[in-house]
Design a protein around this motif. Structure first.
Motif, mmCIF file in Angstrom:
data_model
loop_
_atom_site.group_PDB
_atom_site.id
_atom_site.type_symbol
_atom_site.label_atom_id
_atom_site.label_comp_id
_atom_site.label_asym_id
_atom_site.label_seq_id
_atom_site.Cartn_x
_atom_site.Cartn_y
_atom_site.Cartn_z
ATOM 1 N N TYR A 224 0.557 -1.096 0.019
ATOM 2 C CA TYR A 224 0.442 0.412 0.167
ATOM 3 C C TYR A 224 0.389 1.703 -0.201
ATOM 4 N N TYR A 225 0.434 2.285 0.248
ATOM 5 C CA TYR A 225 1.235 3.614 -0.075
ATOM 6 C C TYR A 225 0.474 4.423 0.990
ATOM 7 N N LEU A 226 1.138 5.049 1.730
ATOM 8 C CA LEU A 226 0.856 6.624 2.900
ATOM 9 C C LEU A 226 0.868 7.534 2.593
ATOM 10 N N PHE A 227 0.456 8.404 2.978
ATOM 11 C CA PHE A 227 0.823 9.977 2.370
ATOM 12 C C PHE A 227 0.769 10.843 3.801
ATOM 13 N N TRP A 228 1.215 12.061 3.589
ATOM 14 C CA TRP A 228 0.877 13.274 4.679
ATOM 15 C C TRP A 228 0.680 14.036 3.960
ATOM 16 N N TYR A 229 -0.111 14.810 3.868
ATOM 17 C CA TYR A 229 -0.846 15.996 3.297
ATOM 18 C C TYR A 229 -0.988 17.413 4.423
ATOM 19 N N LYS A 230 -0.518 18.664 3.970
ATOM 20 C CA LYS A 230 -0.844 19.526 4.937
ATOM 21 C C LYS A 230 -1.704 20.770 3.969
ATOM 22 N N GLN A 231 -3.152 21.150 5.142
ATOM 23 C CA GLN A 231 -3.892 21.932 4.244
ATOM 24 C C GLN A 231 -3.919 23.146 5.262
ATOM 25 N N PRO A 232 -3.480 24.304 4.544
ATOM 26 C CA PRO A 232 -2.963 25.341 4.858
ATOM 27 C C PRO A 232 -4.614 26.465 5.127
ATOM 28 N N PRO A 233 -4.433 27.311 5.223
ATOM 29 C CA PRO A 233 -5.859 27.999 5.254
ATOM 30 C C PRO A 233 -6.121 28.048 4.071
ATOM 31 N N SER A 234 -5.304 28.112 3.015
ATOM 32 C CA SER A 234 -5.983 28.652 1.367
ATOM 33 C C SER A 234 -6.927 26.953 0.995
ATOM 34 N N ARG A 235 -7.358 26.042 2.184
ATOM 35 C CA ARG A 235 -7.748 24.613 1.804
ATOM 36 C C ARG A 235 -7.472 24.022 0.775
ATOM 37 N N ASN B 88 12.757 16.887 2.448
ATOM 38 C CA ASN B 88 14.002 18.405 2.975
ATOM 39 C C ASN B 88 13.951 18.059 4.485
ATOM 40 N N ARG B 89 13.043 19.227 5.380
ATOM 41 C CA ARG B 89 12.845 19.092 6.936
ATOM 42 C C ARG B 89 11.592 18.207 7.028
ATOM 43 N N PHE B 90 11.174 17.839 6.321
ATOM 44 C CA PHE B 90 9.606 16.629 5.932
ATOM 45 C C PHE B 90 10.548 14.993 5.853
ATOM 46 N N SER B 91 10.471 14.174 7.169
ATOM 47 C CA SER B 91 10.665 12.695 7.677
ATOM 48 C C SER B 91 9.862 11.818 8.202
ATOM 49 N N VAL B 92 9.388 10.595 8.035
ATOM 50 C CA VAL B 92 9.031 9.386 8.411
ATOM 51 C C VAL B 92 9.678 8.987 9.187
ATOM 52 N N LYS C 218 6.161 -1.017 9.459
ATOM 53 C CA LYS C 218 5.125 -1.476 9.017
ATOM 54 C C LYS C 218 4.917 -2.579 10.381
ATOM 55 N N ALA C 219 5.347 -3.284 10.912
ATOM 56 C CA ALA C 219 4.847 -4.744 11.945
ATOM 57 C C ALA C 219 3.548 -3.893 12.893
ATOM 58 N N ALA C 220 3.794 -2.303 13.692
ATOM 59 C CA ALA C 220 3.079 -1.597 13.762
ATOM 60 C C ALA C 220 1.576 -0.441 13.342
ATOM 61 N N LYS C 221 2.075 -0.699 11.759
ATOM 62 C CA LYS C 221 1.290 -0.184 11.425
ATOM 63 C C LYS C 221 0.728 1.370 12.169
ATOM 64 N N SER C 222 2.308 2.227 12.072
ATOM 65 C CA SER C 222 2.314 3.380 12.360
ATOM 66 C C SER C 222 3.181 4.373 11.119
ATOM 67 N N PHE C 223 3.126 5.546 11.486
ATOM 68 C CA PHE C 223 3.165 6.300 10.534
ATOM 69 C C PHE C 223 3.927 7.983 10.359
ATOM 70 N N SER C 224 5.119 8.116 11.480
ATOM 71 C CA SER C 224 4.693 9.264 12.019
ATOM 72 C C SER C 224 5.645 10.606 10.550
ATOM 73 N N LEU C 225 5.327 11.510 11.003
ATOM 74 C CA LEU C 225 6.164 12.347 10.778
ATOM 75 C C LEU C 225 6.703 13.470 11.468
ATOM 76 N N SER D 174 11.014 23.558 12.608
ATOM 77 C CA SER D 174 9.595 24.590 12.391
ATOM 78 C C SER D 174 9.864 25.709 11.495
ATOM 79 N N GLN D 175 8.881 25.703 11.072
ATOM 80 C CA GLN D 175 9.028 27.263 10.360
ATOM 81 C C GLN D 175 7.273 27.548 10.160
ATOM 82 N N LEU D 176 6.977 29.498 10.482
ATOM 83 C CA LEU D 176 5.876 29.463 10.731
ATOM 84 C C LEU D 176 4.878 28.833 9.231
ATOM 85 N N GLY D 177 5.077 28.757 8.029
ATOM 86 C CA GLY D 177 4.704 28.790 7.211
ATOM 87 C C GLY D 177 4.126 26.859 7.631
ATOM 88 N N ASP D 178 4.671 26.260 8.107
ATOM 89 C CA ASP D 178 4.634 25.162 8.250
ATOM 90 C C ASP D 178 2.892 24.780 9.369
#
Lengths: 116, 117
Positions: free
Chosen positions: B32-43, B62-66, B70-77, B82-86
């Protein structure tokens, strides 16, 4: 490449009225998706097109909802006889098939629907 | 059916510090595939990072890593420096390859990240 465009950005309607939203995908993208996002939730899949063919519909898409993509380009999502529970943000996304693991989904900024 | 759980409704971090957002998922599939998406106020949902389950190496952008367990079914970001734009809502998402070749995603409820100056 101007990205995925959605119109209108906001829509306020009265219960029982019909509404229609439009999505213009990235021009060369042949796959188009509609998602619904309610307050405090992540987006939920509604339906998916490949070119003009609607290939999958979620059980969330009741009979009052209809989506079309007549020429495989833009898509419309119509909600008939709106209910207050339809209030949500409706997100459109598009992708280019055939890229395998490199296929990426691009989202629009959504249409926020408020049913009074 | 697959489910995605984000147990942290809100997180905050000081500018330049590191923060980790948690995600767990439930599936009976092996690929399967796992993703992290960001949704700023611009939606607009913006892809932050992607992980293929068959790859043991954790994805980095870059500054983002996971941290993919798999065994624990865990996917942390992890967001470093950290920057204000994050500041945004972050969604964890799952894509099943078994539902055909389409790109249907299952999302968690999201974590609202605040970055303090």
């Amino acid at each position: 490449d101007t990205g995925v465009s959605q119109d209108p950005r906001h829509k306020i309607t009265k219960r029982g009225q019909n509404v229609t939203f439009r999505c213009d995908p990235i021009s060369e993208h042949n796959r188009l998706y509609w998602y619904r996002q309610t307050l405090g939730q992540g987006p939920e899949f509604l339906t998916y097109f490949q070119n003009e063919a609607q290939l999958e519909k979620s059980r969330l898409l009741s009979d009052r909802f209809s989506a079309e993509r007549p020429k495989g380009s833009f898509s419309t999502l119509e909600i008939q006889r709106t209910e207050q529970g339809d209030s949500a943000m409706y997100l459109c996304a598009s992708s280019l098939a055939g890229l395998g693991v490199n296929e990426k989904l691009f989202f629009g900024s959504g249409t926020q629907l408020s049913v009074l | 059916a697959q489910t995605v759980t984000q147990s942290q409704p809100e997180m905050s971090v000081q500018e330049a510090e590191t923060v980790t957002l948690s995600c767990t998922y439930d599936t009976s599939e092996s690929d399967y595939y796992l993703f992290w998406y960001k949704q700023p106020p611009s939606r607009q949902m913006i892809l932050v990072i992607r992980q293929e389950a068959y790859k043991q190496q954790n994805a980095t952008e870059n500054r983002f890593s996971v941290n993919f367990q798999k065994a624990a079914k865990s996917f942390s970001l992890k967001i470093s420096d950290s920057q204000l734009g994050d500041a945004a809502m972050y969604f964890c998402a799952y894509r099943s390859p078994s539902g055909g070749s389409n790109y249907k995603l299952t999302f968690g409820k999201g974590t609202l990240l605040t970055v303090n100056p």
